[in-house]
Write a protein that holds these residues in place. Sequence first.
Motif, PDB file in Angstrom:
ATOM      1  N   ARG A  93       0.500   1.665  13.480  1.00 20.08           N
ATOM      2  CA  ARG A  93       0.804   3.085  13.694  1.00 20.08           C
ATOM      3  C   ARG A  93       0.468   3.910  12.452  1.00 20.08           C
ATOM      4  NH1 ARG A  93       4.073   4.696  17.906  1.00 20.08           N
ATOM      5  NH2 ARG A  93       4.970   6.338  16.646  1.00 20.08           N
ATOM      6  N   SER A  94       0.770   3.396  11.296  1.00 21.16           N
ATOM      7  CA  SER A  94       0.452   4.130  10.065  1.00 21.16           C
ATOM      8  C   SER A  94      -1.055   4.304   9.919  1.00 21.16           C
ATOM      9  CB  SER A  94       1.015   3.397   8.841  1.00 21.16           C
ATOM     10  OG  SER A  94       2.423   3.393   8.863  1.00 21.16           O
ATOM     11  N   PHE A  95      -1.801   3.245  10.217  1.00 18.48           N
ATOM     12  CA  PHE A  95      -3.257   3.314  10.064  1.00 18.48           C
ATOM     13  C   PHE A  95      -3.876   4.280  11.068  1.00 18.48           C
ATOM     14  CE2 PHE A  95      -7.462   1.776  11.428  1.00 18.48           C
ATOM     15  CZ  PHE A  95      -8.158   1.958  10.242  1.00 18.48           C
ATOM     16  N   THR A  96      -3.455   4.209  12.324  1.00 16.43           N
ATOM     17  CA  THR A  96      -4.095   5.024  13.361  1.00 16.43           C
ATOM     18  C   THR A  96      -3.532   6.443  13.416  1.00 16.43           C
ATOM     19  OG1 THR A  96      -2.538   4.107  14.988  1.00 16.43           O
ATOM     20  CG2 THR A  96      -4.710   3.048  14.792  1.00 16.43           C
ATOM     21  N   LEU A  97      -2.222   6.559  13.653  1.00 10.70           N
ATOM     22  CA  LEU A  97      -1.631   7.869  13.912  1.00 10.70           C
ATOM     23  C   LEU A  97      -1.458   8.721  12.655  1.00 10.70           C
ATOM     24  CD1 LEU A  97       1.133   6.790  16.455  1.00 10.70           C
ATOM     25  CD2 LEU A  97      -1.135   7.712  16.963  1.00 10.70           C
ATOM     26  N   ARG A  98      -1.156   8.083  11.528  1.00  9.84           N
ATOM     27  CA  ARG A  98      -0.852   8.865  10.327  1.00  9.84           C
ATOM     28  C   ARG A  98      -1.997   8.903   9.320  1.00  9.84           C
ATOM     29  NH1 ARG A  98       4.054   5.142   9.832  1.00  9.84           N
ATOM     30  NH2 ARG A  98       5.165   5.564  11.777  1.00  9.84           N
ATOM     31  N   TRP A  99      -3.060   8.117   9.577  1.00  8.10           N
ATOM     32  CA  TRP A  99      -4.176   8.117   8.626  1.00  8.10           C
ATOM     33  C   TRP A  99      -5.506   8.386   9.330  1.00  8.10           C
ATOM     34  CZ3 TRP A  99      -8.598   5.112   7.534  1.00  8.10           C
ATOM     35  CH2 TRP A  99      -9.174   5.361   6.283  1.00  8.10           C
ATOM     36  N   LEU A 100      -5.922   7.502  10.241  1.00  9.89           N
ATOM     37  CA  LEU A 100      -7.245   7.607  10.850  1.00  9.89           C
ATOM     38  C   LEU A 100      -7.426   8.916  11.615  1.00  9.89           C
ATOM     39  CD1 LEU A 100      -9.958   6.195  11.401  1.00  9.89           C
ATOM     40  CD2 LEU A 100      -8.905   5.177  13.423  1.00  9.89           C
ATOM     41  N   PHE A 101      -6.484   9.257  12.493  1.00 11.38           N
ATOM     42  CA  PHE A 101      -6.631  10.444  13.337  1.00 11.38           C
ATOM     43  C   PHE A 101      -6.172  11.732  12.658  1.00 11.38           C
ATOM     44  CE2 PHE A 101      -6.995   7.150  16.508  1.00 11.38           C
ATOM     45  CZ  PHE A 101      -7.931   7.674  17.393  1.00 11.38           C
ATOM     46  N   MET A 102      -5.773  11.633  11.414  1.00  6.79           N
ATOM     47  CA  MET A 102      -5.368  12.838  10.694  1.00  6.79           C
ATOM     48  C   MET A 102      -6.537  13.508   9.984  1.00  6.79           C
ATOM     49  SD  MET A 102      -2.172  13.311  11.304  1.00  6.79           S
ATOM     50  CE  MET A 102      -1.633  14.480  10.044  1.00  6.79           C
ATOM     51  N   ASP A 103      -7.685  12.837   9.947  1.00  3.83           N
ATOM     52  CA  ASP A 103      -8.839  13.368   9.230  1.00  3.83           C
ATOM     53  C   ASP A 103     -10.102  12.969   9.974  1.00  3.83           C
ATOM     54  OD1 ASP A 103     -11.063  13.608   7.378  1.00  3.83           O
ATOM     55  OD2 ASP A 103      -9.577  13.897   5.800  1.00  3.83           O
ATOM     56  N   LEU A 104     -10.892  13.959  10.398  1.00  2.00           N
ATOM     57  CA  LEU A 104     -12.083  13.671  11.182  1.00  2.00           C
ATOM     58  C   LEU A 104     -13.127  12.897  10.377  1.00  2.00           C
ATOM     59  CD1 LEU A 104     -13.199  14.126  14.009  1.00  2.00           C
ATOM     60  CD2 LEU A 104     -14.335  16.186  13.187  1.00  2.00           C
ATOM     61  N   HIS A 105     -13.160  13.068   9.054  1.00  2.00           N
ATOM     62  CA  HIS A 105     -14.094  12.307   8.227  1.00  2.00           C
ATOM     63  C   HIS A 105     -13.831  10.811   8.386  1.00  2.00           C
ATOM     64  CE1 HIS A 105     -15.982  15.619   6.043  1.00  2.00           C
ATOM     65  NE2 HIS A 105     -14.788  16.169   5.922  1.00  2.00           N
ATOM     66  N   ARG A 106     -12.570  10.411   8.366  1.00  2.00           N
ATOM     67  CA  ARG A 106     -12.223   9.000   8.506  1.00  2.00           C
ATOM     68  C   ARG A 106     -12.595   8.487   9.897  1.00  2.00           C
ATOM     69  NH1 ARG A 106      -6.203  10.436   6.486  1.00  2.00           N
ATOM     70  NH2 ARG A 106      -6.724  11.071   4.356  1.00  2.00           N
ATOM     71  N   LEU A 107     -12.305   9.308  10.896  1.00  2.00           N
ATOM     72  CA  LEU A 107     -12.598   8.895  12.271  1.00  2.00           C
ATOM     73  C   LEU A 107     -14.105   8.756  12.486  1.00  2.00           C
ATOM     74  CD1 LEU A 107     -11.130   8.244  14.906  1.00  2.00           C
ATOM     75  CD2 LEU A 107     -11.452  10.617  15.587  1.00  2.00           C
ATOM     76  N   ARG A 108     -14.864   9.702  11.947  1.00  2.00           N
ATOM     77  CA  ARG A 108     -16.315   9.604  12.080  1.00  2.00           C
ATOM     78  C   ARG A 108     -16.869   8.402  11.328  1.00  2.00           C
ATOM     79  NH1 ARG A 108     -17.971  15.988  11.454  1.00  2.00           N
ATOM     80  NH2 ARG A 108     -17.707  16.565  13.656  1.00  2.00           N
ATOM     81  N   LEU A 109     -16.265   8.075  10.194  1.00  2.00           N
ATOM     82  CA  LEU A 109     -16.699   6.896   9.452  1.00  2.00           C
ATOM     83  C   LEU A 109     -16.476   5.641  10.287  1.00  2.00           C
ATOM     84  CD1 LEU A 109     -17.800   5.773   6.791  1.00  2.00           C
ATOM     85  CD2 LEU A 109     -15.437   5.627   5.962  1.00  2.00           C
ATOM     86  N   ALA A 110     -15.317   5.579  10.945  1.00  2.00           N
ATOM     87  CA  ALA A 110     -15.039   4.446  11.832  1.00  2.00           C
ATOM     88  C   ALA A 110     -16.022   4.434  12.999  1.00  2.00           C
ATOM     89  CB  ALA A 110     -13.607   4.515  12.335  1.00  2.00           C
ATOM     90  N   GLY A 111     -16.312   5.632  13.541  1.00  2.00           N
ATOM     91  CA  GLY A 111     -17.270   5.740  14.634  1.00  2.00           C
ATOM     92  C   GLY A 111     -18.668   5.326  14.201  1.00  2.00           C
ATOM     93  N   PHE A 112     -19.048   5.704  12.988  1.00  2.00           N
ATOM     94  CA  PHE A 112     -20.368   5.316  12.469  1.00  2.00           C
ATOM     95  C   PHE A 112     -20.459   3.802  12.320  1.00  2.00           C
ATOM     96  CE2 PHE A 112     -23.171   4.345   8.870  1.00  2.00           C
ATOM     97  CZ  PHE A 112     -24.350   4.937   9.306  1.00  2.00           C
ATOM     98  N   ALA A 113     -19.392   3.176  11.814  1.00  2.00           N
ATOM     99  CA  ALA A 113     -19.393   1.717  11.651  1.00  2.00           C
ATOM    100  C   ALA A 113     -19.513   1.024  13.009  1.00  2.00           C
ATOM    101  CB  ALA A 113     -18.116   1.282  10.942  1.00  2.00           C
ATOM    102  N   LEU A 114     -18.797   1.533  14.019  1.00  2.00           N
ATOM    103  CA  LEU A 114     -18.873   0.945  15.357  1.00  2.00           C
ATOM    104  C   LEU A 114     -20.265   1.154  15.953  1.00  2.00           C
ATOM    105  CD1 LEU A 114     -17.524  -0.420  17.764  1.00  2.00           C
ATOM    106  CD2 LEU A 114     -16.610   1.816  18.452  1.00  2.00           C
ATOM    107  N   ARG A 115     -20.844   2.337  15.719  1.00  2.00           N
ATOM    108  CA  ARG A 115     -22.193   2.607  16.223  1.00  2.00           C
ATOM    109  C   ARG A 115     -23.208   1.661  15.592  1.00  2.00           C
ATOM    110  NH1 ARG A 115     -23.986   8.669  15.733  1.00  2.00           N
ATOM    111  NH2 ARG A 115     -24.061   8.187  13.504  1.00  2.00           N
ATOM    112  N   LEU A 116     -23.076   1.406  14.296  1.00  8.06           N
ATOM    113  CA  LEU A 116     -23.974   0.492  13.599  1.00  8.06           C
ATOM    114  C   LEU A 116     -23.836  -0.923  14.165  1.00  8.06           C
ATOM    115  CD1 LEU A 116     -25.968   0.850  11.218  1.00  8.06           C
ATOM    116  CD2 LEU A 116     -24.170  -0.029   9.717  1.00  8.06           C
TER     117      LEU A 116
END
Length: 415
Positions: A93-116
């Motif tokens: 919960r801390s990683f997803t709700l309070r960190w990953l989805f709180m900043d679009l830069h982080r989410l896009r970085l995760a999306g870029f890694a998944l796309r790669l």
Amino acid sequence: MHCGLCLPTCPTYDATKLERNSPRGRIALMRAIADDRLEPSRAFGEEMYFCLGCLACATACPAGVNYAELFEHARAEVEQSGVFGSPTRSLVRSFTLRWLFMDLHRLRLAGFALRLYQQLGLQGFLRRSGAFKLLPRRWRELEEIVPTVQQKFSAELIAPVTPATGAKRYRVAMLTGCAQDIFFSEVNRDTVEVLARNGCEVVTPPEQFCCGSLQVHCGEWEAARQLARKQIDQFPPEQFDAIISNSAGCGSHLKHYAKLLGDDPAYRERAKSWDGKVKDIHEWLAQIGITPISSNGAPELAVTYHEACHLCHGQKITAQPRQVLRVIPNLKLVELPESTWCCGSAGVYNLIQPGMANDLLERKIEHIKRTGAGVVATANPGCLLQIMNGARRQGLALRVAHPISLLAEAYRNAS
């Protein structure tokens, strides 16, 4: 309320016929805790997370009980009580709700890694090799529904300001979302194009924030408030004729910032103004009048429409998407039986309650098959992904698309 008119509309009660799995039963549990007759327990928490939050009960309720608010507060109570406390759950919960989805830069970085990972063929190689068979069953099921990341995110497809095609009648803001941005950026592009063709100058900042719906539905109210303030600061409501959302779940939450920030003196009045400006894309087009499209002689296309729960039950928007679809030349709209019945996506429900989610998905797919339509339209990223997965499992040649994408294609074909 005790009348029980909501019971036949509740998917979980329909499946189990247990009172505690109904809106009436859940409200009774909430009331018992509010009155200090019960203490929050793990069983209470499990019941609150067994609820889809589809809000079909709110549509059925003759007294207008605000189940959405009760449901959100109940889940917050579950989290505050710590009945599910565990190091692993807290970390996730801390990683997803309070960190990953709180900043679009982080989410896009995760999306870029998944796309790669997908584009380099690693996903396909691991699937073919059978390596995933070594994982626990639940992990294998989750891997099977990992969606494909788009080639480009919204900021790469949409200019910060898109001028109106022809005479400018309105100035609107476009919200690109988070899951929508990663997995359905082309829907955001289509939405901006449709708005421009209907006389709107569209402002789409490349750096945006999550709306907070995921946080509030999972009991993280303070994180949701932080995101609400950021949205209002980025899109001052007084500067726009409308603030556009094309995601049913996001739009339903975005229209309730006034209640979320009701205790914040710095944002209270601005949040009220914000709520009045947020419009679902179908709602806005129906309000301003949709630019007609000339027929190009294309063959008739049979399309059925699944109503995302937070569009029909949360926002009470049912006629407008059909109005959008009927503007498209040569489109035959085939009504879907149980069109307002949940598909089982329900935010992260298909991740935390896969059994019930899959049962609901199979029910939905069977109804779609009976229509004979080759295309199913729906206006929520979760529903799009859920129905795509259901069609893939059954080997159906079914296209799943947002109504606005179908409209955008019709505009392009006509020109």
